[in-house]
Design a protein around this motif. Structure first.
Motif, short mmCIF file in Angstrom:
data_model
loop_
_atom_site.label_atom_id
_atom_site.label_comp_id
_atom_site.label_asym_id
_atom_site.label_seq_id
_atom_site.Cartn_x
_atom_site.Cartn_y
_atom_site.Cartn_z
N GLU A 25 -5.58 -3.39 1.24
CA GLU A 25 -6.82 -2.68 0.92
C GLU A 25 -7.23 -1.75 2.05
O GLU A 25 -7.67 -0.62 1.82
N THR A 26 -7.09 -2.22 3.31
CA THR A 26 -7.48 -1.36 4.43
C THR A 26 -6.57 -0.13 4.50
O THR A 26 -7.04 0.98 4.72
N MET A 53 -7.39 2.56 2.14
CA MET A 53 -8.59 3.33 2.48
C MET A 53 -8.27 4.48 3.43
O MET A 53 -9.05 5.40 3.57
N ALA A 94 -6.00 0.90 10.91
CA ALA A 94 -6.38 -0.17 9.99
C ALA A 94 -6.72 -1.45 10.74
O ALA A 94 -6.97 -2.49 10.14
N SER A 115 0.83 -1.20 0.00
CA SER A 115 0.00 0.00 0.00
C SER A 115 0.87 1.26 0.00
O SER A 115 0.53 2.26 -0.60
N SER A 127 -9.18 -2.85 12.35
CA SER A 127 -10.37 -3.68 12.11
C SER A 127 -10.26 -4.46 10.81
O SER A 127 -10.59 -5.65 10.76
N GLY A 128 -9.77 -3.80 9.78
CA GLY A 128 -9.67 -4.47 8.49
C GLY A 128 -8.68 -5.62 8.53
O GLY A 128 -8.94 -6.72 8.01
N GLU A 179 -14.88 -6.42 12.74
CA GLU A 179 -14.82 -5.38 11.73
C GLU A 179 -15.78 -4.25 12.05
O GLU A 179 -15.46 -3.08 11.92
N ALA A 207 -5.93 -8.01 2.63
CA ALA A 207 -6.75 -7.28 3.61
C ALA A 207 -5.98 -6.06 4.12
O ALA A 207 -6.52 -4.95 4.20
N THR A 208 -4.71 -6.26 4.46
CA THR A 208 -3.89 -5.15 4.96
C THR A 208 -3.76 -4.06 3.90
O THR A 208 -3.99 -2.88 4.17
N LYS A 220 -14.37 -0.62 13.39
CA LYS A 220 -14.40 0.08 12.10
C LYS A 220 -14.24 1.59 12.33
O LYS A 220 -14.87 2.17 13.21
N SER A 249 -10.11 -8.53 10.60
CA SER A 249 -11.13 -9.36 9.96
C SER A 249 -10.52 -10.18 8.84
O SER A 249 -10.87 -11.34 8.64
#
Lengths: 252, 223, 283
Positions: free
Chosen positions: C160-161, C164, C192, C96, C194-195, C276, C157-158, C280, C198
């Motif tokens: 993408e979170t 964001m 990050a 990221s 929660s992302g 999540e 997941a990491t 969040k 999950s």
């Protein structure tokens, strides 16, 4: 005349090939509010981002010239040190979402791993929140998350976070453009109060705001500093016809 | 910020009006007591100072408009301050004119004992100071009182004119002195007029209603 | 007039359309519920406390439980998480943070492809790389295979979170004179949380049901085993071995073990969605 605190000499800022700030020279005086106004894309934000070295973090961005904080050239110092002496508040309120109000204010110390005892932290938090005119509204919910505050409160929280570091200067990048008129007024009043301790540089595209709150005003256009003078003079009798055109609303 | 700037300008204009009042007082006192020094002070020193004050207030008013773009009552107030500033400057000019006529008169034998001039000047200064009070207190009823007194001043002037005509028609040598006295009366009357102006502006500032020249808006007539 | 369908007709079409959506969705749900129902009815009768706290017994004896497989499954989960999470999160941060660089984009695509590798292939790889050189089946080799399976999910997941999270948050930290590494560790990662959590739980849910990678690695055992350098049993292995055995009692046990396994997977997924929601952060 007031003491000089910041002197910008032949400053140029680039994004790759794009020349965003062109040979700017200006002097900022201690304990004043200096507004930098100009149409979108005139380089005003880039100019203040050079002052705390945020500009160079963008890929391909670089600067030439000198910026003196008192007698030290900012551009050759360690940016980490500079950023603790020059605070910044951004266009959109950006409190740390995972932290409580209290932790947000003290964040500059905490995240940097600066150790201090509880009473010292309490004092810093209380003073900063009081100066940011937020204390009365949040003193009973310091442990709540900052994200629950209203936009105006969040922005004042960000101001508190910046002034908790006891900076010499704070830079504000259109701090009220995302806020309603009432919150805007509150922040303007607060800046008026803050300038007793801290020198304030504020970027705004709102001419009326620059006129209302600043002691000095700079007008930038296409990367150049067109005119820089006392606000009393800038708004009644500017020297450069371009400034007059801008104030008239002909462009921007 | 706007408020403190307006208050500062208000303060200055009030000081200016007190200064103008003093000038009239000195000019009349110089005439009645035949005090040449006092009159020369009005002509040579006070006028310069009055002009400086006028320029200072004018700059400040313009700056306030440019920087704060005041609206509604604040706008009316700042416009009022600028107009008052103008009126005061003219009042000071009239005071200087009075002093000049007085300077002529005190060198010559007295035509007649001054009875109406002191009364008239007392009333005029009263009107001016009431006008300023109504401005400070933002009190339109006080302003209205002043406006009504304007007629008395006119009567004074007519009275003085009639009296002087009898002198002039009997003795040609009195004409110049009589005209000078009449001049003083006319200046006082002008000062009273300007004070009335100030009062009308006060009413406009407070109520947003224009009563000048007995002018009423259509809406006002309807009710 | 011809261009417009009359309003009555339009309403009727609307109704039919809505109705068919319900019907089709319901039809898909039928086999799903049948499967659940089948497993529950077959599995429930042997479920008891004993079943959960006893080890398997040899053929012919009654009773016996799945304790060794249950513990083995948890050890494998913990072990593979310990192996996968640090690497997964670090790689996610890298991707990221450098999302505009060609190099990172290639890696990102590669991770996507990686996600599609059949699990048995990973099992064989772990077999060739770890089991063959030391000449011994072990829980560790199984955990390696499983952790490789977990990696893509955690990385994605990491990544993408983190993507964001608005840049303004980073700027906020920079403007306070916070160095880069502290910005990432103290500001960006917590935001990050929660992302990443999950993503990790979902990947755990996924590997806890995996059999194929364990066949040549953890291998399975009838004993309760704590040593990670020895063969270890796990629920999917147990189910696999019991189900292919010729004994009807073992078939029954396999059903019950399946029910337990499904419950565990379900719990992980439930935790993932609760976590999540709970942590969040809205920007």
């Amino acid at each position: 005349m007031e003491d000089q605190i910041l002197t910008i000499r032949n400053l140029n800022a680039y994004f790759g090939d794009f020349h965003a700030v062109k040979n700017v020279n200006m002097t900022v005086y201690k304990n004043t509010i200096t507004a930098i106004m100009g149409p979108s894309g005139c380089g005003k934000t880039t100019l203040i981002r050079c002052i705390n070295r945020l500009h160079e973090l963008t890929e391909g961005a670089y600067t030439t010239g000198e910026i003196y904080l008192k007698n030290n050239n900012i551009l050759s110092m360690n940016p980490i040190i500079i950023r603790r002496q020059i605070g910044m508040v951004f266009q959109k309120p950006n409190p740390f979402p995972t932290m409580s109000i209290y932790d947000n204010v003290i964040a500059g110390y905490k995240i940097n791993g600066i150790k201090m005892d509880k009473t010292e932290m309490d004092t810093i938090v209380e003073n900063a929140l009081k100066k940011a005119a937020l204390w009365d509204e949040v003193k009973d919910k310091l442990k709540q998350k900052g994200a629950f505050l209203s936009g105006g409160q969040q922005q004042r929280l960000c101001i508190a976070r910046a002034i908790a570091m006891k900076p010499e200067i704070i830079l504000l990048d259109e701090p009220t453009s995302a806020l309603d008129p009432k919150s805007t007024l509150k922040i303007e009043e607060l800046l008026e109060e803050l300038k007793k301790d801290i020198t304030i540089l504020i970027v705004t595209h709102n001419i009326a705001q620059a006129a209302r709150i600043s002691d000095y005003t700079a007008f930038m256009y296409l990367g150049e500093l067109i005119e820089y003078d006392k606000s009393d003079k800038m708004f009644t009798n500017p020297s450069n016809p371009k400034t007059n055109e801008y104030l008239k609303g002909c462009f921007g | 910020m706007l408020e403190s700037a307006i208050n500062e300008a208000k303060q200055k204009v009030v000081e200016y009006s007190i200064f103008a009042e003093k000038m009239i007082e000195k000019a009349i006192k110089g005439l009645l007591e035949k005090n040449r020094e006092l009159l020369e002070e009005v002509i040579n020193e006070d006028e310069n100072q009055a002009n400086r004050r006028e320029i200072d207030i004018e700059n400040q008013g313009i700056t306030i408009i440019a920087r704060f773009s005041p609206k509604a009552k604040e706008l009316r107030t700042i416009l009022m301050i600028l107009k008052m500033n103008n009126d005061l400057e003219r009042i000071c000019d009239h005071a200087v004119d009075i002093a000049e006529s007085a300077l002529y008169l005190i060198e010559r034998p007295q035509l007649k004992p001054f009875i109406d001039i002191p009364r008239m000047s007392t009333l005029t200064m009263q009107m001016l100071s009431d006008a300023i009070d109504s401005f400070i207190e933002e009190d339109p009823s006080k302003a209205n009182e002043v406006v009504k007194k304007d007629d008395i001043i006119d009567d004074f002037r007519d009275q003085i004119l009639r009296e002087l005509i009898t002198y002039m028609s009997t003795d040609m040598n009195t004409i110049e002195r009589a005209l000078r006295i009449l001049n003083i009366a006319r200046h006082l009357e002008r000062i009273a007029d300007l004070s009335t102006n100030i009062c009308e502006d006060v009413i406009y500032m407070v109520e947003g209603r224009n009563i000048k020249h007995h002018f009423t808006l259509m809406e006002d007539k309807e009710d | 007039m011809n261009e417009y369908i009359s309003s009555k007709k339009r309403e009727r079409i609307d109704k039919i359309f809505k109705f068919s959506i319900y019907i089709i969705t319901f039809t898909i749900l039928i086999p799903l519920f049948l499967i659940f129902g089948f497993i529950i009815t077959n599995g429930i009768k042997n479920i008891s406390i004993e079943f959960l706290i006893k080890n398997p017994v040899p053929v012919g004896e009654t009773g016996g439980g799945i304790l060794n497989a249950l513990i083995g499954t948890f050890i494998l989960i913990i072990l593979s998480s310990v192996l996968a999470i640090p690497f997964g999160i670090t790689a996610g941060i890298y991707l990221s943070e450098n999302s505009n660089k060609k190099y990172a984009q290639y890696i990102s695509t590669f991770v996507d492809v990686f996600q599609g590798i059949p699990s048995i292939v990973l099992g064989i790889i772990a077999y060739v790389w770890i089991v063959l050189p030391v000449k011994k089946f072990s829980a560790l080799s199984g955990a390696v295979a499983l952790s490789i399976m977990m990696l893509p999910t955690i990385i994605k997941a990491t990544e993408e979170t983190l993507k964001m999270i608005p840049y303004s948050l980073k700027e906020a930290a920079y403007s306070l004179g916070v160095p880069y590494h502290r910005t990432i560790l103290k500001v960006i990662l917590p935001a990050a949380f929660s992302g990443i959590l999950s993503g990790t739980l979902v990947s755990i849910g996924r590997i806890s049901g995996e059999t194929a990678p364990l066949l040549f690695t953890a291998f399975g055992s009838n004993l309760l085993e704590w040593n990670i350098f020895k063969p270890m049993n796990s629920l999917p292995l147990l189910i696999f071995n019991y189900a292919k055995s010729p004994y009807p009692e073992w078939h029954e046990l396999a059903w019950s073990a399946s029910l337990v396994l499904i419950t565990i997977v379900f719990l992980f997924n439930l935790l993932a969605s609760i976590g999540e929601k709970k942590w969040k952060i809205k920007f």
